[in-house]
Design an enzyme around this catalytic site. Structure first.
Site, PDB file in Angstrom:
ATOM      1  N   LYS A  53      62.391  23.790  52.772  1.00  0.00           N
ATOM      2  CA  LYS A  53      63.338  23.165  51.846  1.00  0.00           C
ATOM      3  C   LYS A  53      63.823  24.258  50.901  1.00  0.00           C
ATOM      4  O   LYS A  53      63.180  24.555  49.904  1.00  0.00           O
ATOM      5  CB  LYS A  53      62.659  22.025  51.090  1.00  0.00           C
ATOM      6  CG  LYS A  53      63.609  20.972  50.490  1.00  0.00           C
ATOM      7  CD  LYS A  53      64.373  21.457  49.289  1.00  0.00           C
ATOM      8  CE  LYS A  53      65.151  20.349  48.608  1.00  0.00           C
ATOM      9  NZ  LYS A  53      65.952  20.843  47.463  1.00  0.00           N
ATOM     10  N   SER A  74      59.683  23.939  49.050  1.00  0.00           N
ATOM     11  CA  SER A  74      60.508  24.222  47.880  1.00  0.00           C
ATOM     12  C   SER A  74      59.874  25.308  46.997  1.00  0.00           C
ATOM     13  O   SER A  74      59.710  26.440  47.429  1.00  0.00           O
ATOM     14  CB  SER A  74      60.764  22.921  47.109  1.00  0.00           C
ATOM     15  OG  SER A  74      61.803  23.065  46.176  1.00  0.00           O
TER      16      SER A  74
END
Length: 352
Positions: free
Chosen positions: A279, A254
């Site tokens: 992600k 992320s």
């Protein structure tokens, strides 16, 4: 609908047609937990979990360990990124939502939770018992490593910064670490974001700005193409010239992937390690009238080179030449002790 549960079931059914594991309905209790999730302390086993979207050999409804909190109960028990969580306290996790899993992992301090894990090198699941603790996330640790030179000249000073999460304190802590290490004579930096599963997106952008004199940091894109650009003009830069290495692994996810991608594509850093988690979807959170809510995927992250992070991750420039610890003291010992098994030279780390 005759009951609230029937309404909830209908909403879940509608969202399921999107075939997106990150778009989900949250009951009032879970929605409240989501809203308070960035305060930096939880009571649990110290695990960040996600859906297994990066391995085509297993179902994307399986829960996978993205990152254990360094020094937390799960990490001490040997849980590592990539482990599949098959059951929590005997309840199978296949198809279980992320917040159901988080709720089961959390609980009173010193209470027990049983985790059934399947490791990549194993064919049989193994169940371990872990005691819950209060997990306080200290986002940054750092140390000045002094590497002896063979010619007897002054040691080479290298600044090691370990960034374990992105919360409201991360950017100021990284800024302080860089400036303190510079004042101590650091000639180069290692930024370690292995097992950093992300956190607050703005924090990742602010930390990228510290290393770049200009350039795009990340694109926000949806089905219509790029809709927003985060870039920098160098106004927040602290270190743009010193050699920089970024360490990543499959637990890097992320916001960490945004940071690594920005530094790689702008040719500011050498990226060492494993391909990252992948992600790269962005969720917006919507509150409903009864206190419940929905998290809905609305866009995706793309690196400055327009690489879609989701399911792909960031590909490092090359693997780490040796296994290196994530504790700052042990890390420096590896570089300072030429006889250690993990010893690496400056050249082996920083060559492109």
């Amino acid at each position: 609908m005759k009951t609230r549960e029937e309404t909830y079931a209908a909403i879940r059914k509608m969202l399921a047609t999107l075939d997106d594991p990150f778009t989900r309905f949250l009951e009032p209790e879970k929605f409240k937990s989501l809203q308070s999730g960035t305060n930096g302390a939880v009571t649990g086993v110290g695990l960040e979990v996600g859906f297994n979207t990066s391995d085509s050999s297993t179902s994307n409804e399986d829960l996978v360990v993205v990152s254990p909190v360094s020094g937390g109960p799960a990490a001490r028990a040997g849980v590592v990124p990539g482990d599949l969580i098959m059951a929590i306290d005997g309840v199978p996790t296949h198809g279980m939502g992320l917040y159901d899993a988080a709720r089961r992992l959390q609980g009173p301090v010193q209470s027990e939770v049983q985790l059934t894990l399947l490791k990549k090198e194993s064919t049989a699941p193994k169940t371990i018992t872990v005691l819950r603790e209060k997990i306080t996330l200290n986002p940054v640790t750092w140390r000045l490593c002094e590497i002896p030179q063979k010619d007897g000249s002054a040691p080479l000073k290298l600044g090691y910064i370990r960034l374990s999460t992105f919360n409201q304190n991360s950017s100021s802590a990284v800024k302080n670490a860089i400036e303190t290490l510079q004042e101590s004579g650091a000639a180069a930096f290692i930024l370690d974001i292995r097992n950093n599963s992300g956190g607050l997106f703005p924090s990742g952008v602010e930390i990228a700005k510290m290393w770049l004199d200009k350039g795009v940091i990340v694109y926000i894109a949806d089905s219509m193409g790029v809709r927003d650009i985060y870039d920098t003009d160098g106004g927040s830069a602290i270190s743009t010239k010193e050699p920089l290495v970024v360490l990543v692994n499959k637990g890097t996810a992320s916001a960490s992937e945004i940071l690594a991608g920005a530094l790689k594509d702008n040719k500011r850093a050498v990226i060492l390690g494993e391909p990252t988690f992948g992600k790269g979807r962005i969720q917006s959170v919507f509150q409903l009238s009864d206190g419940s809510g929905m998290a809905v995927t609305i866009a995706r992250y793309e690196t400055p080179a327009h690489i879609n992070i989701d399911k792909v991750g960031i590909t490092p420039d090359r693997p780490l030449p040796a296994a290196l610890p994530m504790d700052e003291e042990a890390f420096c010992r590896c570089l300072e002790d030429a006889s250690s098994d993990c010893n690496l030279t400056f050249t082996s780390l920083f060559s492109g």
